[in-house]
Write an enzyme that holds these catalytic residues in place. Structure first.
Site, mmCIF file in Angstrom:
data_model
loop_
_atom_site.group_PDB
_atom_site.id
_atom_site.type_symbol
_atom_site.label_atom_id
_atom_site.label_comp_id
_atom_site.label_asym_id
_atom_site.label_seq_id
_atom_site.Cartn_x
_atom_site.Cartn_y
_atom_site.Cartn_z
ATOM 1 N N THR A 323 5.348 -33.574 -11.417
ATOM 2 C CA THR A 323 5.497 -34.298 -10.149
ATOM 3 C C THR A 323 5.447 -33.333 -8.972
ATOM 4 O OG1 THR A 323 6.850 -35.970 -11.240
ATOM 5 C CG2 THR A 323 6.985 -35.865 -8.848
ATOM 6 N N GLN A 353 3.753 -40.952 -11.037
ATOM 7 C CA GLN A 353 4.199 -40.170 -9.875
ATOM 8 C C GLN A 353 3.015 -39.488 -9.211
ATOM 9 O OE1 GLN A 353 5.545 -40.064 -12.948
ATOM 10 N NE2 GLN A 353 7.769 -39.727 -12.891
ATOM 11 N N GLN A 375 4.141 -44.563 -6.161
ATOM 12 C CA GLN A 375 5.365 -44.005 -6.722
ATOM 13 C C GLN A 375 5.547 -42.565 -6.239
ATOM 14 O OE1 GLN A 375 5.773 -44.471 -10.952
ATOM 15 N NE2 GLN A 375 7.665 -43.296 -11.064
ATOM 16 N N ASP A 376 6.762 -42.272 -5.705
ATOM 17 C CA ASP A 376 7.127 -40.911 -5.267
ATOM 18 C C ASP A 376 6.278 -40.425 -4.100
ATOM 19 O OD1 ASP A 376 8.879 -41.072 -7.344
ATOM 20 O OD2 ASP A 376 8.080 -39.401 -8.484
ATOM 21 N N ASP A 397 10.759 -45.475 -5.926
ATOM 22 C CA ASP A 397 11.403 -44.212 -5.528
ATOM 23 C C ASP A 397 10.566 -43.465 -4.490
ATOM 24 O OD1 ASP A 397 13.132 -44.913 -7.605
ATOM 25 O OD2 ASP A 397 12.181 -43.571 -9.038
ATOM 26 N N ARG A 465 18.367 -46.100 -5.893
ATOM 27 C CA ARG A 465 19.035 -45.936 -7.175
ATOM 28 C C ARG A 465 19.393 -44.463 -7.361
ATOM 29 N NH1 ARG A 465 14.542 -46.408 -12.063
ATOM 30 N NH2 ARG A 465 12.841 -45.240 -11.084
ATOM 31 N N TRP A 467 19.257 -41.126 -8.746
ATOM 32 C CA TRP A 467 18.465 -40.260 -9.602
ATOM 33 C C TRP A 467 19.363 -39.254 -10.325
ATOM 34 C CZ3 TRP A 467 14.720 -35.986 -7.432
ATOM 35 C CH2 TRP A 467 13.996 -35.436 -8.491
#
Length: 559
Positions: A323, A353, A375-376, A397, A465, A467
């Protein structure tokens, strides 16, 4: 008479001795910038998650000052960082190392090298650091170690490699260092920090700074400085000065045709200099993967506006990358500023990611920028960061990391995720209770993109959330549209429910009601103004001390 003279000589010698002792005390006290208050190691070790390791490295209770304990803990942290770097380099030289392992180990080399620099600076000049800077640096060092091992965990490693690297990871030593300096009472730094109140400010901006002129909507002014039609000396009268202005244009009418070439031409290691190297990137689509290293400091990257100057890439973990290495744009050189640019990762929602921007630059600013991904999208990795009037798009996220970061007056746009996914805005990764890190979202707007809005009845959007164990995120004075799920937050690991810190304060809009929010011990919906103040620009990232010189507007507090 002889007796009287003897007594007089004795008195004179006594006075002289007292004067010498007093002088030595003054000299000694002035030679130590750190305070000398006594503290036993047990009270320090109780504040770290690694009490046994703390007691092991702080071997003596006969030490008298935080300075003494700090020297020991920093020495251990630096020793670990050097050993880890050496071991990573050793394994990278082995011919049998697979490409997957090489990529993870290269991340570790990059991060460990950065930590050796960080911790060497502290070790060489501990007394010259203030408490806020030490907090930021040690928190970033701990984030670097954690990121290294997250990457290693994602690939199969031989047991001998794994055992050796994990033995040297240094997480516990840095955690002890954080605990030590939590007790450092230096100036306005207190043990609890909760009582720290920095003088308030309203929309502070250094309107005469050079950057204020360069950020003007008429970018012709930048061309004039870059081509010598205007004297660069005009830009040296504010709190920052500009050493050089260059233009990047794919048409060939600037000094450079690629952003990477312009960055390579910037001076190395300006250190504490306030001189900036300005790169103006004209309208265009730049298909480049850019990484601004630690020795390229004081860079200003200015585009022609969101949707006009676009930096784009499409790397993802589906390509076998970590990532950390999927970022289209990555920066660690401190005091970086970006203005009027779109950053994209176009890998799409099916490829996992895929980071648009990874930021580990101390005292960095993104102003009027857009971050587009799924994502990310935005990896606020480490170090103090500020985002103002930016647009952020994503699915899962899409604002994550472990930096101390404030988003102010930004637009947050959740997008439609895959059928088996939920839209989650934040995933904060604080791993230590003494890290002064977290995500503070102030005076922002949260609205669904068109694709999500049209199917909002079937899709849920969550504020965040956890991590990591001590995940910390706050939403303050922000507008939340109806897309927000009534429970607000979603679990990642049930064990984190009591150690995380999530809070909402004076938000508005149809999704802002806290009536049906989660009932986790770590969630707070009725916090006081004093408690929320610790997450303001002034207190959380010490913005009053470094943002005014940038010319970027900001509100120092929540009032």
């Amino acid at each position: 008479m002889a007796l009287a003279r003897a007594r007089a000589r004795a008195r004179a010698m006594k006075v002289s001795a007292l004067c010498i002792i007093s002088l030595l005390i003054i000299i000694f006290s002035k030679s130590h910038a750190l305070p000398s208050s006594s503290l036993d190691k047990d009270s320090i070790c109780r504040t770290t998650p690694h009490a046994d390791h703390c007691n092991y490295i702080l071997t003596s209770n006969r030490l008298h000052t935080i300075f003494d304990y700090g020297n020991i803990s920093i020495h251990h942290s630096l020793s670990n960082a050097r050993s880890l770097l050496a071991s990573v380099e050793h394994f990278l030289r082995l011919p049998s190392t697979s490409l997957e392992k090489v990529r993870a180990l290269e991340d570790c080399r990059f991060l460990s090298d950065q930590n050796v620099d960080f911790l060497s600076q502290v070790s060489d000049g501990l007394s010259s650091f203030n408490a806020d800077d030490l907090d930021a640096l040690l928190s970033a060092a701990l984030a670097n170690v954690e990121t290294c091992f997250q990457g290693l965990e994602s690939v199969p490693l031989a047991s001998n490699i794994k055992d050796r690297l994990y033995r040297l990871n240094g997480t516990k030593s840095i955690s002890v260092s954080l605990a030590v300096f939590r007790h450092w009472d230096h100036g306005d730094f207190t043990v609890t920090r909760r009582n720290l109140m920095v003088p308030k400010s309203d929309s502070i901006i250094e309107r005469n700074s050079p950057l204020s002129l360069l950020m003007s909507t008429d970018k012709q002014v930048i061309h004039e400085f870059a081509t010598g039609k205007k004297d660069i000396e005009m830009l040296t009268n504010g709190n920052i000065s500009v050493a050089q202005v260059v233009v990047v244009s794919p048409r060939g009418d600037g000094q450079f045709t690629t952003i990477n070439d312009a960055i390579a031409a910037a001076p190395n290691n300006p250190g504490d200099s306030d001189q900036y190297f300005v790169i103006y990137v004209v309208t265009g689509i730049y298909e480049e993967h850019i990484s601004i290293p630690k020795n390229k400091q004081n860079l200003i990257l200015i585009g022609n506006g969101i949707g006009r100057t676009i930096i784009t890439g499409n790397r993802s973990t589906a390509d076998g990358l970590t990532t950390f290495n999927t970022a289209t744009f990555a920066v660690v050189g401190k005091k970086f500023i970006a203005v009027d640019i779109t950053f994209q990762n176009t890998a799409g929602p099916t490829k996992g990611q895929a980071v648009a921007v990874r930021n580990g630059a101390e005292k960095s600013v993104f102003y009027r920028c857009s971050f587009e991904g799924y994502q990310d999208t935005l990896y606020a990795h480490s170090a103090r960061q500020f985002y103002r009037e930016c647009d952020i798009y994503g699915t899962v996220d899409f604002i994550f990391g472990n930096a101390p970061v404030v988003f102010q007056k930004c637009n947050i746009y959740p997008r439609l995720p895959l059928p088996n996914q939920q839209t989650i805005i934040t995933a904060q990764g604080r791993t230590d209770p003494n890290q002064r890190t977290g995500i503070s979202i102030d005076d922002c707007v949260i609205k669904a993109t068109g694709d999500l809005a049209s199917s909002s009845g079937a899709k849920k959007t969550y504020l965040g959330r956890p991590w990591k164990e001590y995940s910390r995120t706050v939403y303050v004075r922000s507008f939340m549209d109806s897309l927000i799920e009534p429970s607000g937050w979603i679990q990642w690991n049930r064990d984190y429910d009591s150690t995380l810190y999530y809070a909402e304060y004076k938000n508005n809009g149809p999704g802002s009601s806290t009536d049906y929010r989660v009932n986790w011990p770590g969630y707070h919906k009725d916090i006081s103004s004093t408690e929320v103040d610790q997450f303001s620009v002034s207190n959380f990232i010490n913005g009053d001390k470094w943002l005014p010189a940038t010319g970027v507007p900001f509100n120092g507090d929540f009032h």
